[in-house]
Design an enzyme around this catalytic site. Structure first.
Site, PDB file in Angstrom:
ATOM      1  N   GLU A 275      37.476  67.963  16.081  1.00  0.00           N
ATOM      2  CA  GLU A 275      36.655  69.077  16.577  1.00  0.00           C
ATOM      3  C   GLU A 275      35.818  68.623  17.764  1.00  0.00           C
ATOM      4  OE1 GLU A 275      35.011  70.020  12.741  1.00  0.00           O
ATOM      5  OE2 GLU A 275      37.011  70.689  12.143  1.00  0.00           O
TER       6      GLU A 275
ATOM      7  N   GLY B 113      41.321  72.445   7.706  1.00  0.00           N
ATOM      8  CA  GLY B 113      40.798  73.786   7.450  1.00  0.00           C
ATOM      9  C   GLY B 113      41.876  74.852   7.341  1.00  0.00           C
TER      10      GLY B 113
ATOM     11  N   HIS C  30      36.020  62.850  15.804  1.00  0.00           N
ATOM     12  CA  HIS C  30      36.640  63.917  15.013  1.00  0.00           C
ATOM     13  C   HIS C  30      37.374  64.874  15.953  1.00  0.00           C
ATOM     14  CE1 HIS C  30      37.112  67.385  12.409  1.00  0.00           C
ATOM     15  NE2 HIS C  30      36.965  66.536  11.400  1.00  0.00           N
TER      16      HIS C  30
ATOM     17  N   GLU D  12      43.668  62.370  10.546  1.00  0.00           N
ATOM     18  CA  GLU D  12      43.452  63.797  10.288  1.00  0.00           C
ATOM     19  C   GLU D  12      44.356  64.617  11.211  1.00  0.00           C
ATOM     20  OE1 GLU D  12      39.312  64.360   8.289  1.00  0.00           O
ATOM     21  OE2 GLU D  12      39.181  64.792  10.421  1.00  0.00           O
TER      22      GLU D  12
ATOM     23  N   SER E 296      42.565  69.409   4.539  1.00  0.00           N
ATOM     24  CA  SER E 296      42.781  70.242   3.356  1.00  0.00           C
ATOM     25  C   SER E 296      42.927  69.427   2.067  1.00  0.00           C
ATOM     26  CB  SER E 296      43.983  71.179   3.560  1.00  0.00           C
ATOM     27  OG  SER E 296      43.731  72.054   4.642  1.00  0.00           O
TER      28      SER E 296
ATOM     29  N   LYS F  35      30.382  68.832   8.384  1.00  0.00           N
ATOM     30  CA  LYS F  35      30.432  69.557   9.665  1.00  0.00           C
ATOM     31  C   LYS F  35      29.098  70.303   9.849  1.00  0.00           C
ATOM     32  CE  LYS F  35      35.361  69.593   9.076  1.00  0.00           C
ATOM     33  NZ  LYS F  35      36.647  70.137   9.427  1.00  0.00           N
TER      34      LYS F  35
ATOM     35  N   ASN G 229      32.793  65.280   4.869  1.00  0.00           N
ATOM     36  CA  ASN G 229      32.283  65.635   6.196  1.00  0.00           C
ATOM     37  C   ASN G 229      31.840  67.093   6.134  1.00  0.00           C
ATOM     38  OD1 ASN G 229      31.777  66.185   8.847  1.00  0.00           O
ATOM     39  ND2 ASN G 229      33.930  66.135   9.507  1.00  0.00           N
TER      40      ASN G 229
END
Ligand code: 13P
Length: 255
Positions: free
Chosen positions: A101, A177, A99, A171, A217, A15, A13
């Site tokens: 985010e 991250g 997701h 996730e 990660s 992003k 992904n």
């Protein structure tokens, strides 16, 4: 008991990274690096403006191209949005939905995840549905409840027939991250909870076949230990997917 073989899915992904020329250059290199990778599916989720060129660049290879979101309506006055048919016509086969985010920064809810999921399936796109708890939720012992309600919300009104292509990505938000990967045991436990709920809602066949990916990660250094768990059917990779050599190393985790 029937044993089930779930083909691993290794998905990147990107992003909001990579322009169109950067996308093409990456994929030209990457498709050579992974040309002999067998026994897994490979997916790259590129930004919208690069999707059609990405699909052109990987044509004839086993790399699948995904979008990172879509709108649930087929068309209309929805400035800034993109429909499932537009993605399919650009050469996408897959689409990431929900997701964290998008949930945290753009107001995505379980209800909108469900609407996007149904729209993707109706257009023949394979959804990769993301779920996962925040650090606060984990520390408050709410992980199980959060995962169950995210699955219930995302899968509302689905039938086992329509659900068969779906991929789920676990996730945990605290692992994205941050360099703080969930241990294989933590991920496995969450995957068990998710598969158990899918079994309750959609039956054993769908639950046994659905691929549940881990994301947060993932790196060349930790993919092998994650993939050693039978419940972990692949990975959704953010940062480490931006470099073709590192993504290829993740894909070749068995060698
Ligand atoms: P990182 O691999 O950078 O932690 O990102 C994970 C992710 O959000 C993939 O969708």
């Amino acid at each position: 008991m029937v044993s089930v073989t779930r083909i691993p899915v290794l998905a990147g992904n990107w992003k909001m990274f990579k322009t169109l020329p950067e996308t093409v250059a990456y994929l030209q290199e990457f498709k050579i690096l992974v040309q002999y990778a067998e026994g897994c599916e490979i997916v790259i989720a590129a930004p919208f403006p690069a999707l059609a060129a990405a699909a052109d660049t990987v044509r004839g290879s086993r790399i699948r191209i995904a979008a990172q979101s879509l709108h649930w309506e087929t068309e209309g006055a929805f400035t800034g949005e993109v429909s499932a048919a537009m993605l399919a016509s650009a050469g996408c086969s897959d689409v990431i939905i929900g997701h964290s985010e998008r949930r945290q920064l753009f107001g995505e809810t379980d209800e909108t995840v469900n609407r996007r999921l149904l729209a993707a399936l109706a257009a023949g796109l394979r959804p990769i549905v993301c779920v996962g708890e925040t650090l606060d939720q984990r520390e408050a012992n709410e992980t199980k409840d959060v995962l169950l309600s995210q699955i219930d919300g995302a899968f509302a009104s689905l039938t086992s027939d329509s659900a068969s292509p779906i991929i789920v990505a676990y996730e945990p938000v605290w692992a994205i991250g941050t360099g703080r990967t969930a241990t294989p045991e933590i991920a496995e436990e969450a995957h068990r909870i998710l598969r158990g709920r899918i079994r309750e809602i959609l039956g054993a066949v769908t639950a046994d076949n659905v691929r549940i990916l881990y994301g947060g990660s993932v790196k060349p250094a930790n993919i092998q230990s994650l993939m050693s768990k039978p419940e972990i059917d692949g990975a959704l990779v953010g940062g480490a997917s931006l470099d073709p050599v590192s993504m290829a190393a993740i894909i070749h985790y068995q060698s």
